[in-house]
Design a protein around this motif. Sequence first.
Motif, mmCIF file in Angstrom:
data_model
loop_
_atom_site.group_PDB
_atom_site.id
_atom_site.type_symbol
_atom_site.label_atom_id
_atom_site.label_comp_id
_atom_site.label_asym_id
_atom_site.label_seq_id
_atom_site.Cartn_x
_atom_site.Cartn_y
_atom_site.Cartn_z
ATOM 1 N N THR A 1 0.731 -1.237 -0.039
ATOM 2 C CA THR A 1 -0.120 -0.051 0.000
ATOM 3 C C THR A 1 0.927 1.426 -0.031
ATOM 4 O OG1 THR A 1 -0.183 0.005 2.407
ATOM 5 C CG2 THR A 1 -1.697 -1.109 1.231
ATOM 6 N N GLY A 2 2.015 1.119 -0.253
ATOM 7 C CA GLY A 2 2.946 2.376 -0.247
ATOM 8 C C GLY A 2 3.578 2.889 1.023
ATOM 9 N N VAL A 3 3.533 1.985 2.200
ATOM 10 C CA VAL A 3 3.989 2.583 3.388
ATOM 11 C C VAL A 3 5.579 3.147 3.343
ATOM 12 C CG1 VAL A 3 4.686 1.879 5.596
ATOM 13 C CG2 VAL A 3 2.580 0.855 4.697
ATOM 14 N N SER B 1 -2.822 -6.029 -7.444
ATOM 15 C CA SER B 1 -3.501 -4.699 -8.087
ATOM 16 C C SER B 1 -4.234 -3.876 -6.828
ATOM 17 C CB SER B 1 -4.430 -5.407 -9.092
ATOM 18 O OG SER B 1 -5.484 -6.073 -8.708
ATOM 19 N N LYS B 2 -4.981 -4.649 -6.060
ATOM 20 C CA LYS B 2 -5.415 -3.753 -5.140
ATOM 21 C C LYS B 2 -4.778 -3.163 -4.066
ATOM 22 C CE LYS B 2 -9.980 -6.762 -5.460
ATOM 23 N NZ LYS B 2 -10.338 -5.791 -6.488
ATOM 24 N N GLN B 3 -3.674 -3.786 -3.693
ATOM 25 C CA GLN B 3 -2.622 -2.819 -2.782
ATOM 26 C C GLN B 3 -2.109 -1.679 -3.396
ATOM 27 O OE1 GLN B 3 -1.596 -3.881 0.172
ATOM 28 N NE2 GLN B 3 -2.727 -5.719 0.518
ATOM 29 N N LEU B 4 -2.159 -1.963 -4.787
ATOM 30 C CA LEU B 4 -1.478 -0.833 -5.653
ATOM 31 C C LEU B 4 -2.638 0.011 -5.841
ATOM 32 C CD1 LEU B 4 0.296 -2.719 -8.603
ATOM 33 C CD2 LEU B 4 1.417 -1.240 -6.650
ATOM 34 N N GLU B 5 -4.051 -0.127 -5.987
ATOM 35 C CA GLU B 5 -4.946 1.062 -5.820
ATOM 36 C C GLU B 5 -4.864 1.562 -4.658
ATOM 37 O OE1 GLU B 5 -8.617 -0.834 -6.631
ATOM 38 O OE2 GLU B 5 -8.014 -1.823 -8.343
ATOM 39 N N GLN B 6 -4.520 0.931 -3.291
ATOM 40 C CA GLN B 6 -4.605 1.970 -2.138
ATOM 41 C C GLN B 6 -3.232 2.704 -2.345
ATOM 42 O OE1 GLN B 6 -6.546 1.991 0.577
ATOM 43 N NE2 GLN B 6 -7.991 1.094 -0.899
ATOM 44 N N ALA B 7 -2.229 2.271 -2.590
ATOM 45 C CA ALA B 7 -1.178 2.945 -2.798
ATOM 46 C C ALA B 7 -1.375 4.079 -3.611
ATOM 47 C CB ALA B 7 0.231 1.941 -3.210
ATOM 48 N N ARG B 8 -1.848 4.188 -4.777
ATOM 49 C CA ARG B 8 -1.854 5.354 -5.461
ATOM 50 C C ARG B 8 -2.817 6.209 -5.000
ATOM 51 N NH1 ARG B 8 -2.785 0.809 -9.465
ATOM 52 N NH2 ARG B 8 -0.598 0.726 -10.810
ATOM 53 N N LEU B 9 -4.003 5.866 -4.092
ATOM 54 C CA LEU B 9 -4.774 6.863 -3.560
ATOM 55 C C LEU B 9 -3.984 7.446 -2.436
ATOM 56 C CD1 LEU B 9 -8.053 4.592 -3.069
ATOM 57 C CD2 LEU B 9 -7.625 6.793 -4.412
ATOM 58 N N GLN B 10 -3.324 6.814 -1.597
ATOM 59 C CA GLN B 10 -2.250 7.399 -0.442
ATOM 60 C C GLN B 10 -1.197 8.037 -0.571
ATOM 61 O OE1 GLN B 10 -2.477 4.403 2.878
ATOM 62 N NE2 GLN B 10 -4.022 3.492 2.040
ATOM 63 N N THR B 11 -0.939 7.824 -1.814
ATOM 64 C CA THR B 11 0.718 8.335 -2.269
ATOM 65 C C THR B 11 0.861 8.967 -3.465
ATOM 66 O OG1 THR B 11 1.293 6.467 -0.756
ATOM 67 C CG2 THR B 11 3.331 7.931 -1.706
#
Length: 188
Positions: A89-91, A113-123
């Motif tokens: 998730t981009g921690v 792909s779903k972890q990357l969606e979160q990463a893009r939203l948060q970072t």
Amino acid sequence: LGYCHVRDAEKRVVWGSILMFFDIIGSMSESRPIDGKSIGALYDQQVTAYAEFADRRYAWQYLERPAFDTYVSDLYVPETRVLDIGCGTGVVARHLVSKGVLPQNIIGIDPSSKQLEQARLQTPGVTFLQGAADEFDLPNGSVDLVVTNTVLHHLDNETLERMLDRTYDVLSPSGSYFFVEVDLDHSE
């Protein structure tokens, strides 16, 4: 907690040591790592729960983040080019940005792909790509810092060796590889 900060070292000596270490640890466990697609699918299923606690995990707060701050803080400068393998998730990317690395200089790779969606939203501003740890296409010498944070235990020896070879190729001549591993033996 295990960590390694590689700079100006002979590739085969360092990589051999890492592989030997993981071979010994791996032999302590009956279970073996699974392929990147399966890991991605597993983390896709857990994305909501993981995204809610990733930045607050005990290991991140008290072990992993302090290891980064201790061993690679000299690379917390805007121009540092970073590859975060297994970024989730981009921690780590968020931490590096908070310490001064420009988001556009960070690339995160993850099979989920779903972890990357979160990463893009948060970072915002960081480039996140879907892929396995040993499958990334970046120019040789284009990265100053490659990081893996609690990723290596997911990899079998062949995948680990391919990832380390690609890591060495993409690192600049003065580049660093830094990894953090917690709880390497998941057999219990």
